[in-house]
Design a protein around this motif. Sequence first.
Motif, PDB file in Angstrom:
ATOM      1  N   ALA A  24       0.822  -1.214   0.000  1.00  0.00           N
ATOM      2  CA  ALA A  24       0.000   0.000   0.000  1.00  0.00           C
ATOM      3  C   ALA A  24       0.852   1.259   0.000  1.00  0.00           C
ATOM      4  N   VAL A  25       1.992   1.218   0.684  1.00  0.00           N
ATOM      5  CA  VAL A  25       2.809   2.424   0.826  1.00  0.00           C
ATOM      6  C   VAL A  25       3.763   2.608  -0.350  1.00  0.00           C
ATOM      7  N   ALA A  26       4.574   1.589  -0.626  1.00  0.00           N
ATOM      8  CA  ALA A  26       5.638   1.807  -1.606  1.00  0.00           C
ATOM      9  C   ALA A  26       5.932   0.590  -2.451  1.00  0.00           C
ATOM     10  N   GLY A  27       5.036  -0.334  -2.508  1.00  0.00           N
ATOM     11  CA  GLY A  27       5.306  -1.521  -3.292  1.00  0.00           C
ATOM     12  C   GLY A  27       6.337  -2.423  -2.618  1.00  0.00           C
ATOM     13  N   ALA A  28       6.832  -3.387  -3.344  1.00  0.00           N
ATOM     14  CA  ALA A  28       7.736  -4.391  -2.766  1.00  0.00           C
ATOM     15  C   ALA A  28       9.055  -3.785  -2.317  1.00  0.00           C
ATOM     16  N   THR A 149       9.900  -7.786  14.953  1.00  0.00           N
ATOM     17  CA  THR A 149      10.486  -7.314  13.700  1.00  0.00           C
ATOM     18  C   THR A 149       9.396  -6.897  12.715  1.00  0.00           C
ATOM     19  N   PHE A 150       8.386  -7.746  12.568  1.00  0.00           N
ATOM     20  CA  PHE A 150       7.292  -7.414  11.657  1.00  0.00           C
ATOM     21  C   PHE A 150       6.496  -6.207  12.160  1.00  0.00           C
ATOM     22  N   ALA A 151       6.238  -6.164  13.476  1.00  0.00           N
ATOM     23  CA  ALA A 151       5.496  -5.030  14.029  1.00  0.00           C
ATOM     24  C   ALA A 151       6.275  -3.741  13.831  1.00  0.00           C
ATOM     25  N   GLY A 152       7.591  -3.809  14.029  1.00  0.00           N
ATOM     26  CA  GLY A 152       8.426  -2.623  13.825  1.00  0.00           C
ATOM     27  C   GLY A 152       8.454  -2.202  12.371  1.00  0.00           C
ATOM     28  N   ALA A 153       8.518  -3.179  11.471  1.00  0.00           N
ATOM     29  CA  ALA A 153       8.526  -2.866  10.043  1.00  0.00           C
ATOM     30  C   ALA A 153       7.215  -2.222   9.618  1.00  0.00           C
ATOM     31  N   ILE A 154       6.108  -2.720  10.149  1.00  0.00           N
ATOM     32  CA  ILE A 154       4.802  -2.149   9.810  1.00  0.00           C
ATOM     33  C   ILE A 154       4.707  -0.709  10.310  1.00  0.00           C
ATOM     34  N   SER A 155       5.183  -0.468  11.528  1.00  0.00           N
ATOM     35  CA  SER A 155       5.176   0.901  12.064  1.00  0.00           C
ATOM     36  C   SER A 155       6.073   1.802  11.212  1.00  0.00           C
ATOM     37  N   MET A 156       7.192   1.255  10.755  1.00  0.00           N
ATOM     38  CA  MET A 156       8.105   2.037   9.918  1.00  0.00           C
ATOM     39  C   MET A 156       7.441   2.390   8.593  1.00  0.00           C
ATOM     40  N   ALA A 158       4.287   2.806   8.138  1.00  0.00           N
ATOM     41  CA  ALA A 158       3.320   3.861   8.443  1.00  0.00           C
ATOM     42  C   ALA A 158       4.010   5.206   8.549  1.00  0.00           C
ATOM     43  N   ASN A 159       5.207   5.207   9.137  1.00  0.00           N
ATOM     44  CA  ASN A 159       5.970   6.452   9.236  1.00  0.00           C
ATOM     45  C   ASN A 159       6.398   6.942   7.857  1.00  0.00           C
ATOM     46  N   PHE A 160       6.791   6.012   6.990  1.00  0.00           N
ATOM     47  CA  PHE A 160       7.141   6.397   5.620  1.00  0.00           C
ATOM     48  C   PHE A 160       5.963   7.086   4.943  1.00  0.00           C
ATOM     49  N   ALA A 161       4.781   6.516   5.141  1.00  0.00           N
ATOM     50  CA  ALA A 161       3.582   7.099   4.531  1.00  0.00           C
ATOM     51  C   ALA A 161       3.323   8.498   5.067  1.00  0.00           C
ATOM     52  N   LEU A 176      -4.862   5.724   2.502  1.00  0.00           N
ATOM     53  CA  LEU A 176      -3.504   5.869   3.031  1.00  0.00           C
ATOM     54  C   LEU A 176      -3.525   6.214   4.513  1.00  0.00           C
ATOM     55  N   ILE A 177      -4.402   7.145   4.888  1.00  0.00           N
ATOM     56  CA  ILE A 177      -4.518   7.535   6.292  1.00  0.00           C
ATOM     57  C   ILE A 177      -4.998   6.360   7.135  1.00  0.00           C
ATOM     58  N   ALA A 178      -5.955   5.612   6.590  1.00  0.00           N
ATOM     59  CA  ALA A 178      -6.459   4.439   7.310  1.00  0.00           C
ATOM     60  C   ALA A 178      -5.336   3.429   7.550  1.00  0.00           C
ATOM     61  N   MET A 179      -4.481   3.217   6.523  1.00  0.00           N
ATOM     62  CA  MET A 179      -3.362   2.295   6.670  1.00  0.00           C
ATOM     63  C   MET A 179      -2.381   2.783   7.726  1.00  0.00           C
ATOM     64  N   MET A 180      -2.117   4.086   7.742  1.00  0.00           N
ATOM     65  CA  MET A 180      -1.176   4.671   8.696  1.00  0.00           C
ATOM     66  C   MET A 180      -1.632   4.446  10.130  1.00  0.00           C
ATOM     67  N   ILE A 181      -2.938   4.469  10.349  1.00  0.00           N
ATOM     68  CA  ILE A 181      -3.471   4.332  11.704  1.00  0.00           C
ATOM     69  C   ILE A 181      -3.745   2.878  12.068  1.00  0.00           C
ATOM     70  N   LEU A 182      -4.397   2.171  11.136  1.00  0.00           N
ATOM     71  CA  LEU A 182      -4.884   0.830  11.465  1.00  0.00           C
ATOM     72  C   LEU A 182      -3.821  -0.252  11.376  1.00  0.00           C
ATOM     73  N   ALA A 183      -2.870  -0.119  10.442  1.00  0.00           N
ATOM     74  CA  ALA A 183      -1.867  -1.176  10.282  1.00  0.00           C
ATOM     75  C   ALA A 183      -1.024  -1.373  11.541  1.00  0.00           C
ATOM     76  N   PRO A 184      -0.448  -0.300  12.139  1.00  0.00           N
ATOM     77  CA  PRO A 184       0.313  -0.505  13.377  1.00  0.00           C
ATOM     78  C   PRO A 184      -0.563  -1.014  14.518  1.00  0.00           C
ATOM     79  N   LEU A 185      -1.825  -0.570  14.551  1.00  0.00           N
ATOM     80  CA  LEU A 185      -2.750  -1.027  15.589  1.00  0.00           C
ATOM     81  C   LEU A 185      -3.013  -2.525  15.435  1.00  0.00           C
ATOM     82  N   ALA A 186      -3.270  -2.951  14.200  1.00  0.00           N
ATOM     83  CA  ALA A 186      -3.513  -4.368  13.960  1.00  0.00           C
ATOM     84  C   ALA A 186      -2.276  -5.201  14.274  1.00  0.00           C
ATOM     85  N   ALA A 187      -1.092  -4.672  13.954  1.00  0.00           N
ATOM     86  CA  ALA A 187       0.152  -5.382  14.248  1.00  0.00           C
ATOM     87  C   ALA A 187       0.325  -5.579  15.749  1.00  0.00           C
ATOM     88  N   ALA A 188      -0.010  -4.549  16.519  1.00  0.00           N
ATOM     89  CA  ALA A 188       0.097  -4.652  17.979  1.00  0.00           C
ATOM     90  C   ALA A 188      -0.874  -5.695  18.522  1.00  0.00           C
TER      91      ALA A 188
END
Length: 301
Positions: A24-28, A149-156, A158-161, A176-188
Motif C-alpha cells: 500500500a505504501v511503496a510496493g515491494a 520485527t514485523f510489528a516494527g517494520a509495519i510501524s516504519m 506507516a511512518n514512511f507514509a 492511506l490515512i487508514a493504513m497509517m493508523i490501522l496497520a500498526p494497531l492491527a500489528a500490535a
Amino acid sequence: MNGYVKTAMLMAAMTALFLGAGYAVAGASGALIALVIAAGMNAMAWWNSDKAVLRLHNARPVDATTAPELQEMVLRLARDAGMPAPKVYIIDQDQPNAFATGRNPDNAAVAATTGLLQRLSNEEVAAVMAHELAHIKNYDTLIMTITATFAGAISMLANFALIFGRGRNQSNPIALIAMMILAPLAAAVVQMAISRSREYEADKVGAEICGNPLWLASALQRIQGFATRIDNDSAERNPATAHMFIINPLHAFKRDKLFSTHPATENRVAALEKLAAEMGTPRRSTAIPRAGQSSRPGPWS
C-alpha cells in the motif's frame, strides 16, 4: 487449538499484514527496505536482550554457594526437561514474579524475585521456574523477536507514509490515512495475541516439566494476588519488559484483552486444572525435596 498451530496462524497473519502495508505504501521495494531496517534493529536487541533486561531489573547472578536451593532446583528441572541449565539470577523485589531471557537455550537465564522465593511454597517456585524453562525450550524469545520485527517494520511503513505522503495510495488519501493508523494497531493486536498464546503453551510445557499442573495453577493465583497489592518499581520504570514476566507486574487484567500481554489468570488456571485432570494429578502431592534431601519418585528422581 494447538498452541503451535495458533502461533503459526498468528505469525502468518502478521506476515500478510506486513506485505499488505508494504504494498500500500511503496510496493515491494519500500516494504523490503523497511523490513531490513527493522530486522537489523531487532537483531541487535535480541542479541543483547538478556544482559539488557537483567540490568534493567538489577538482577544479580547466583550460584550453588549463594543460592544453593534455587540453583539445584533449576538444574534438576533443566535436566528433566532435557535442556541446558540456564544461568540463575535473583531480583531484590518484594512482588513475587519471574522471567526468562536469552537468545537460545545455550545462552539463557532465568530470574526470580526475592518475593517469589519468600512468599510461595517450594512446589510453587519449582512450577514457576519450570514455566520459565518452557519459554526457553520453546524458543519463545526468538518467536517474539520475529513478531517484533514485523510489528516494527509495519510501524516504519506507516511512518514512511506519513513523511513522504506518496505511494500506491497517493490517489486515495483516505485509504492511506487508514493504513497509517490501522496497520500498526492491527500489528500490535496480533503481537499481543502471539504473546498470550506463548504463555498458554509455556504453562502446559512447564506443568509437564515440574510434573504437577496444580502447582503452577496455585502459583499463578498467588502471584496475581500479590501483584495487585505490591508494586514492582523496576517494571514500572520499564513497562516494555512487562510481557516477559509470568504474571503482568504492572496491573491485573480481568480477561484476555486485545492489548494484554498475558492471558487472564483465571483462564490459565482453568486450562491447568483441565490438564491436571487429564494427567490424573491428585489434589495433594508430596512436597518437592530441597537440595540435600532425597528426591521423590517420578520426574524429580
